[in-house]
Each structure stands twice: as C-alpha cells, then as structure tokens.
Design a protein around this motif. Sequence first.
Motif, short mmCIF file in Angstrom:
data_model
loop_
_atom_site.label_atom_id
_atom_site.label_comp_id
_atom_site.label_asym_id
_atom_site.label_seq_id
_atom_site.Cartn_x
_atom_site.Cartn_y
_atom_site.Cartn_z
N HIS A 9 35.71 40.68 45.53
CA HIS A 9 35.19 39.86 44.44
C HIS A 9 35.58 40.45 43.08
N THR A 10 35.44 41.77 42.94
CA THR A 10 35.78 42.43 41.68
C THR A 10 37.26 42.30 41.36
N VAL A 11 38.09 42.50 42.37
CA VAL A 11 39.54 42.41 42.16
C VAL A 11 39.94 40.98 41.81
N ILE A 12 39.41 40.00 42.51
CA ILE A 12 39.76 38.60 42.23
C ILE A 12 39.28 38.20 40.84
N ALA A 13 38.03 38.53 40.51
CA ALA A 13 37.51 38.19 39.19
C ALA A 13 38.32 38.88 38.10
N GLY A 14 38.66 40.15 38.33
CA GLY A 14 39.46 40.88 37.34
C GLY A 14 40.85 40.30 37.19
N ALA A 15 41.45 39.91 38.29
CA ALA A 15 42.79 39.32 38.25
C ALA A 15 42.77 37.99 37.50
N GLN A 16 41.73 37.19 37.72
CA GLN A 16 41.61 35.92 37.02
C GLN A 16 41.43 36.13 35.52
N LYS A 17 40.60 37.10 35.18
CA LYS A 17 40.38 37.41 33.76
C LYS A 17 41.66 37.90 33.12
N LEU A 18 42.39 38.77 33.82
CA LEU A 18 43.65 39.29 33.31
C LEU A 18 44.67 38.17 33.12
N GLU A 19 44.71 37.24 34.05
CA GLU A 19 45.64 36.11 33.93
C GLU A 19 45.29 35.24 32.73
N GLN A 20 44.00 35.02 32.48
CA GLN A 20 43.56 34.25 31.33
C GLN A 20 43.94 34.96 30.03
N GLU A 21 43.74 36.28 29.99
CA GLU A 21 44.10 37.06 28.80
C GLU A 21 45.60 36.98 28.54
N GLN A 22 46.39 37.11 29.59
CA GLN A 22 47.84 37.07 29.42
C GLN A 22 48.29 35.68 28.98
N SER A 23 47.66 34.64 29.50
CA SER A 23 47.99 33.29 29.10
C SER A 23 47.66 33.08 27.62
N TYR A 24 46.49 33.58 27.20
CA TYR A 24 46.09 33.48 25.81
C TYR A 24 47.06 34.25 24.91
N GLU A 25 47.46 35.45 25.35
CA GLU A 25 48.38 36.25 24.56
C GLU A 25 49.74 35.56 24.43
N ARG A 26 50.22 34.92 25.49
CA ARG A 26 51.48 34.18 25.42
C ARG A 26 51.38 33.03 24.42
N MET A 27 50.25 32.32 24.45
CA MET A 27 50.03 31.21 23.53
C MET A 27 49.95 31.73 22.09
#
Length: 127
Positions: free
Chosen positions: A29-47
């Motif tokens: 659960h921690t890894v999946i939640a962290g990976a999702q958060k990281l993906e959102q942050e990277q998407s925001y940074e790209r934008m």
Amino acid sequence: MTQDEIDKLTSQLKYDGKDQVVSDKDFEHTVIAGAQKLEQEQSYERMLLADWIAQFNEQMERNFAPIDNLFAEYDSAQEGNMVFDDFAKMNEAVGVNMNRKDLHRIFDLIDRQNNKKVRLEDLKNLA
C-alpha cells in the motif's frame, strides 16, 4: 525506478527507531501510494516546465533579448552560472508570470548537476 525515487518511497515508511515488521499489505500500500504521488508530482513538474518554457520563449521574442546577453546581465557572480535569486530576477525582468515557489521548482529541474546553479547551456537546451 531511479534510486532517488526508491529512496523517496522508502522514506515514507514509518520507523520509530527500533526494529519492526511491516506487513506485506502495508508495504505494498505504501509503495503504490508513494508511486502514485510521485507520478502526479512528475506530471505536474512536466506541465510547469512546459508552461515556463512557453512563457520564457514568448517574452524573449517580445523583448528581442538575446539569451546570452540576458544571462550575463543577471549572472551576479559573473561565473557563467546563476543562483536561484539571479534566475528569479531574470524571469521577473523579462515578464514570466510565475510565483516564486514554482520558479524554484523550475530552477531545481533545470539544475541537473544539483549544485544550486544553472548554466547558460542548461537554459539554451530548454528554451
């Protein structure tokens, strides 16, 4: 995943200073939640980076300012690189409309050497 991404995810695990067991489900659960958060942050940074590039290029064209001259003007140490304050002043001067927090994220993304400085070549490769 990069080592930085793995370190970021594992740093989110609760640890109270003594040995403890984390269940498979808690870890997953921690890894999946962290990976999702990281993906959102990277998407925001790209934008954010795409928005900055568009604004910066538009302002440079509007002001007819060669990037070499602009960089030299705001490179306060005249060492061929800029610290964040120089970068922020330069962006404000050309008319980039971003808050300081977002500009700092942009600066950190451009600073691939992680030395708290950006070089003219770094900007030219993006802009």
